[in-house]
Design an enzyme around this catalytic site. Structure first.
Site, PDB file in Angstrom:
ATOM      1  N   ASN A  88       0.831  -1.204   0.000  1.00 12.25           N
ATOM      2  CA  ASN A  88       0.000   0.000   0.000  1.00 12.25           C
ATOM      3  C   ASN A  88       0.866   1.255   0.000  1.00 12.25           C
ATOM      4  O   ASN A  88       1.944   1.279   0.589  1.00 12.25           O
ATOM      5  CB  ASN A  88      -0.925  -0.002   1.220  1.00 12.25           C
ATOM      6  CG  ASN A  88      -1.834  -1.221   1.221  1.00 12.25           C
ATOM      7  OD1 ASN A  88      -2.191  -1.717   0.166  1.00 12.25           O
ATOM      8  ND2 ASN A  88      -2.192  -1.699   2.400  1.00 12.25           N
ATOM      9  N   HIS A 105       5.893  -0.722  -2.834  1.00 10.71           N
ATOM     10  CA  HIS A 105       5.354  -0.016  -4.001  1.00 10.71           C
ATOM     11  C   HIS A 105       5.431   1.504  -3.838  1.00 10.71           C
ATOM     12  O   HIS A 105       4.735   2.239  -4.519  1.00 10.71           O
ATOM     13  CB  HIS A 105       3.907  -0.454  -4.271  1.00 10.71           C
ATOM     14  CG  HIS A 105       3.812  -1.862  -4.784  1.00 10.71           C
ATOM     15  ND1 HIS A 105       2.651  -2.607  -4.742  1.00 10.71           N
ATOM     16  CD2 HIS A 105       4.740  -2.679  -5.344  1.00 10.71           C
ATOM     17  CE1 HIS A 105       2.876  -3.808  -5.251  1.00 10.71           C
ATOM     18  NE2 HIS A 105       4.130  -3.884  -5.623  1.00 10.71           N
ATOM     19  N   ASN A 197      -7.513 -13.082   4.998  1.00 12.09           N
ATOM     20  CA  ASN A 197      -8.058 -12.347   3.849  1.00 12.09           C
ATOM     21  C   ASN A 197      -9.569 -12.468   3.822  1.00 12.09           C
ATOM     22  O   ASN A 197     -10.140 -13.425   4.368  1.00 12.09           O
ATOM     23  CB  ASN A 197      -7.456 -12.908   2.548  1.00 12.09           C
ATOM     24  CG  ASN A 197      -7.545 -11.919   1.395  1.00 12.09           C
ATOM     25  OD1 ASN A 197      -7.370 -10.721   1.584  1.00 12.09           O
ATOM     26  ND2 ASN A 197      -7.828 -12.410   0.207  1.00 12.09           N
ATOM     27  N   ALA A 215     -10.180  -8.060   7.868  1.00 14.78           N
ATOM     28  CA  ALA A 215      -8.874  -7.878   8.509  1.00 14.78           C
ATOM     29  C   ALA A 215      -9.036  -7.247   9.884  1.00 14.78           C
ATOM     30  O   ALA A 215      -8.319  -7.599  10.829  1.00 14.78           O
ATOM     31  CB  ALA A 215      -7.969  -7.011   7.629  1.00 14.78           C
TER      32      ALA A 215
END
Ligand SMILES: [Zn+2]
Length: 228
Positions: A88, A105, A197, A215
């Protein structure tokens, strides 16, 4: 016990952060190829800046949820033996209190200079093409890893996977490589693997154990188990 936790869009989605893996295949109304590739930036830098400036500004309207807070609580107890690797680009882990976080990322809170390669902390907009604090050229872009670019920190991540006793994947689709391959790497190095998940991910069958649900419920329960 050394633990590596990988987090993905699902954990941020529960805080209200929109993701481009939503059903329509768009990210806040934009096609990914129009805002998340080097070619898109070369063609229309102002459009790409406007998109990420809006994402950065929107961070002020979201808060860490119980899953982020539980991982910060685990770090306080586990110290250096816990590493969070996130796909994220938001700052919700940090705002929850986590300090050992690798943004593979990139991050909305960082700018990358295309001229000198500096990565600088960034709070405001980039769409007015401000000068790079290091070299003063007008070449700052979002410090976000776009499609076709190599994720950050892969050496450190694979080093941590090699040493891990437990690998936990939270809120990831299991569709985006190289992150999707971390479970197999960790297992090959001897770690136990756990998926937390909303639904079985594409790689769910690679995990020793999978728990499915929100979550914000699964992560605090798992942390409670560990801290016993
Ligand atoms: Zn520069």
């Amino acid at each position: 016990m050394r633990i590596v936790v990988l987090t993905g869009a699902g954990i941020s989605a529960e805080s209200g952060v929109p993701t481009f893996r939503d059903a329509d295949g768009l990210w806040e109304g934009h096609r990914v190829e129009d805002v998340a590739t080097p070619a898109a930036y070369d063609a229309q830098p102002a459009v790409v800046h406007q998109f990420y400036d809006a994402r950065r500004a929107a961070l002020a309207g979201v808060e860490p949820n119980p899953a982020h807070l539980a991982l910060a609580r685990l770090e306080r107890a586990w110290g250096d033996d816990l590493l969070v690797v996130t796909q994220n680009i938001d700052d919700l882990h940090e705002r929850a209190g986590s300090t050992r976080v690798l943004h593979m990322h990139g991050s909305l809170r960082s700018a990358l200079c295309r001229a000198c390669g500096s990565r600088v902390e960034w709070e405001g907009d980039l769409g007015h093409f401000p000068p790079c604090p290091a070299c003063h050229r007008l070449e700052l872009r979002p410090d976000v890893v776009w499609f076709g670019e190599i994720p950050y920190e892969l050496d450190r991540i694979f080093g941590a996977l090699e040493r891990a006793d437990l690998f936990v994947s939270v809120g990831t689709s299991g569709a985006v490589y190289p992150a999707a391959g971390f479970v197999q790497a960790a297992a090959a190095y001897g770690a136990r693997t756990l998926e937390l998940n909303l639904e079985p991910s594409e790689g769910s069958h690679f995990f020793d154990e999978a728990r499915h649900g929100r979550a914000g419920e699964l992560v605090p329960a798992w942390v409670d188990e560990l801290l016993g």
